[in-house]
Design a protein around this motif. Structure first.
Motif, PDB file in Angstrom:
ATOM      1  N   GLU A  36       0.828  -1.211   0.000  1.00 34.67           N
ATOM      2  CA  GLU A  36       0.000   0.000   0.000  1.00 34.67           C
ATOM      3  C   GLU A  36       0.862   1.260   0.000  1.00 34.67           C
ATOM      4  OE1 GLU A  36      -3.261  -0.013  -0.498  1.00 34.67           O
ATOM      5  OE2 GLU A  36      -3.298  -2.185  -0.452  1.00 34.67           O
ATOM      6  N   THR A  37       1.864   1.277  -0.880  1.00 32.24           N
ATOM      7  CA  THR A  37       2.739   2.446  -0.961  1.00 32.24           C
ATOM      8  C   THR A  37       2.011   3.645  -1.556  1.00 32.24           C
ATOM      9  OG1 THR A  37       3.567   1.806  -3.133  1.00 32.24           O
ATOM     10  CG2 THR A  37       4.816   1.043  -1.198  1.00 32.24           C
ATOM     11  N   LYS A  38       1.014   3.385  -2.389  1.00 31.01           N
ATOM     12  CA  LYS A  38       0.210   4.423  -3.042  1.00 31.01           C
ATOM     13  C   LYS A  38       1.046   5.374  -3.894  1.00 31.01           C
ATOM     14  CE  LYS A  38      -3.273   4.001   0.456  1.00 31.01           C
ATOM     15  NZ  LYS A  38      -4.028   4.600   1.516  1.00 31.01           N
ATOM     16  N   LEU A  39       2.226   4.903  -4.306  1.00 30.13           N
ATOM     17  CA  LEU A  39       3.067   5.711  -5.191  1.00 30.13           C
ATOM     18  C   LEU A  39       2.567   5.574  -6.622  1.00 30.13           C
ATOM     19  CD1 LEU A  39       6.559   4.758  -3.768  1.00 30.13           C
ATOM     20  CD2 LEU A  39       5.392   6.941  -3.506  1.00 30.13           C
ATOM     21  N   LYS A  40       2.614   6.628  -7.341  1.00 28.89           N
ATOM     22  CA  LYS A  40       2.243   6.617  -8.752  1.00 28.89           C
ATOM     23  C   LYS A  40       3.509   6.563  -9.598  1.00 28.89           C
ATOM     24  CE  LYS A  40      -2.097   7.140  -7.873  1.00 28.89           C
ATOM     25  NZ  LYS A  40      -2.871   5.947  -7.753  1.00 28.89           N
ATOM     26  N   GLY A  61      -6.734   3.787  -7.683  1.00 26.48           N
ATOM     27  CA  GLY A  61      -5.905   4.387  -6.654  1.00 26.48           C
ATOM     28  C   GLY A  61      -5.390   3.355  -5.679  1.00 26.48           C
ATOM     29  N   GLY A  62      -4.532   3.813  -4.781  1.00 28.98           N
ATOM     30  CA  GLY A  62      -4.006   2.948  -3.737  1.00 28.98           C
ATOM     31  C   GLY A  62      -3.058   1.904  -4.263  1.00 28.98           C
ATOM     32  N   GLY A  63      -2.886   0.876  -3.480  1.00 28.11           N
ATOM     33  CA  GLY A  63      -2.036  -0.233  -3.863  1.00 28.11           C
ATOM     34  C   GLY A  63      -0.575   0.142  -3.945  1.00 28.11           C
TER      35      GLY A  63
END
Length: 100
Positions: A36-40, A61-63
């Motif tokens: 769940e780093t949520k980095l793009k 989103g997320g993940g």
């Protein structure tokens, strides 16, 4: 601060990552697995002393997953992509005594 994170969602995220890095340093941890780093894609993540292997969620989103690796030999693997699932997989092989 140990890390340089551009555009992480909150200041609290940076504090949590610093706490994880402090614990890892005190325990001499060589691999940290984060979910769940949520980095793009395109967001830079640099942490002094660590190689970063990461994967972002392709849609929505997320993940996101990341391995922070230091002081060991390793190889990255191709990660399977599941188009009909929200499952995220990231793998790496650790090389120990010349064996995977």
């Amino acid at each position: 601060m140990h890390c340089n994170i551009n555009r992480i969602s909150t200041y609290a995220s940076r504090i949590k990552l610093d706490a994880i890095l402090d614990i890892a340093e005190s325990l001499e941890v060589q691999i940290i697995a984060l979910q769940e780093t949520k980095l793009k894609e395109g967001v830079k993540l640099k942490i002094r002393g660590y190689n970063i292997i990461r994967s972002e969620r392709q849609e929505g989103g997320g993940g996101g997953l990341a391995f922070l690796v230091r002081d060991i030999n390793y190889r990255t693997n191709d990660n399977p992509q599941f188009t009909d699932s929200e499952l995220e997989i990231q793998r790496l092989n650790v090389i120990w005594k010349e064996k995977s």
